[in-house]
Enzyme design. Sequence first.
Site, mmCIF file in Angstrom:
data_model
loop_
_atom_site.group_PDB
_atom_site.id
_atom_site.type_symbol
_atom_site.label_atom_id
_atom_site.label_comp_id
_atom_site.label_asym_id
_atom_site.label_seq_id
_atom_site.Cartn_x
_atom_site.Cartn_y
_atom_site.Cartn_z
ATOM 1 C CE1 TYR A 87 -9.035 0.248 9.228
ATOM 2 C CE2 TYR A 87 -9.736 1.600 11.236
ATOM 3 C CZ TYR A 87 -8.723 1.257 9.996
ATOM 4 O OH TYR A 87 -7.441 2.133 10.089
ATOM 5 C CE LYS A 112 -5.899 -1.373 10.058
ATOM 6 N NZ LYS A 112 -4.892 -1.859 9.307
ATOM 7 C CB VAL A 167 -2.024 -7.718 1.010
ATOM 8 C CG1 VAL A 167 -0.807 -6.986 0.469
ATOM 9 C CG2 VAL A 167 -3.299 -7.101 1.136
ATOM 10 C CB ALA A 173 -13.198 -6.951 14.260
ATOM 11 C CG ASN A 222 0.610 1.295 4.733
ATOM 12 O OD1 ASN A 222 0.222 2.009 5.602
ATOM 13 N ND2 ASN A 222 0.225 1.497 3.471
ATOM 14 C CB SER A 273 -6.735 2.239 13.390
ATOM 15 O OG SER A 273 -7.609 3.202 13.793
ATOM 16 N N GLY A 315 0.753 -1.277 -0.043
ATOM 17 C CA GLY A 315 -0.010 -0.095 0.071
ATOM 18 C C GLY A 315 0.833 1.236 -0.082
#
Length: 239
Positions: free
Chosen positions: A146, A150, A55, A148, A81, A133, A7
Site C-alpha cells: 500500500y 501511494k 480501473v 509503495a 480515488n 495516504s 470508487g
Amino acid sequence: MRAVVTGGTAGLGRYIAEGFLQAGAQVVCGARGEGQSGELVKRYGEFVHYHPADVREPASVDGLMTEAADRFGGVDIVVANAGITRNGTVRRLSPEHWRDVMSTNVDGVFHTVQAALPHLERGGGGTILTLSSAMTGRIAPGASAYVASKAAVEAFTRCCAVEFAGRRVRVNCLSPGILTVGMGAAVCADERLRAAYWPRLLAGRAGTPQEAVNAAVFLVSPAASYVNGQVVQVDGGLL
Ligand SMILES: NC(=O)c1ccc[n+]([C@@H]2O[C@H](COP(=O)([O-])OP(=O)(O)OC[C@H]3O[C@@H](n4cnc5c(N)ncnc54)[C@H](OP(=O)(O)O)[C@@H]3O)[C@@H](O)[C@H]2O)c1
C-alpha cells in the site's frame, strides 16, 4: 461542473461524490459494484449516475469517461480515488496481493488519468485529483504494498502536473490520514492500532469524511487555481 469519481460508490469516494453534488456538480461514480451509489441517486436524482468500471482495465475506464462525457456533455473534474490495501509483512506478503494493490492503486490511477485527459482537453482544461495516504510518510510494518503504491501515486501526480500544465489541466494529490470511513474505519475499530496512532495525532482523533471532502472540493475548484502538483496532507497532524 462535470465530475468522475472512481470508487465513488463507497467509503471516502462516496463522500467526495456527495461533496461535489452539494457544490452543484454532476457526478458519475465508477466502480466494479454499485455499492452505496443508489443512496446518492435517491438524493440527487439525475445529477448522479453509477457506471460499472474496473480501473485495472484501460478499456473499462475509457468507457467510464465516455459515459460521463456523453451523459453530461463533457468532463471537467476527475478523481482517481479507487484504491485497495492488502496487509502483510514483506517476508509474508504474497506476490498476488502485491500485484492486486499495484494493479488497482498504481495502474488504475494511470489508466484513469490517461482516459480522462482527452476529455478534459476537449473542454478547454480541467483538474485531476489523486489519492495518497499519510502512511507514505509515517511507515508502519505490514503495509509495504500500500505504502509503495501511494508513493508511486504521489510521484505520478507531480509528473502529470508538469506534463499537463500547458493543457490547462491541474493535477494534485489529497493525502488523508486515518478517517472514520472506508479503510480507516478498521484502524478506528482496532484498539491496538488506536493505542499506537492516537497519541501521535495532534487532533487526538480520526478525521471525519467531511474534513477530507472539504480539501477535495477546494483542490478541484477555481479557488485552487494556483495549487498544482501538490500533495496536500489532511491528517489531523499525524507526526
Ligand atoms: N479511508 C481512509 O481512512 C483513507 C485514508 C487515506 C487514504 N485513503 C484513500 O482513499 C481512497 C478511498 O479509500 P476508502 O477508504 O474509501 O476505500 P473503500 O471504502 O474500500 O472504497 C474503495 C472504493 O474503490 C472501489 N474500487 C476498488 N477496486 C476497484 C477497481 N479495481 N476498479 C474500480 N473501483 C474499485 C470500490 O468499489 P468496488 O469494490 O465495487 O470496485 C470502492 O468504491 C483510496 O485510494 C485510499 O487509499 C483512505
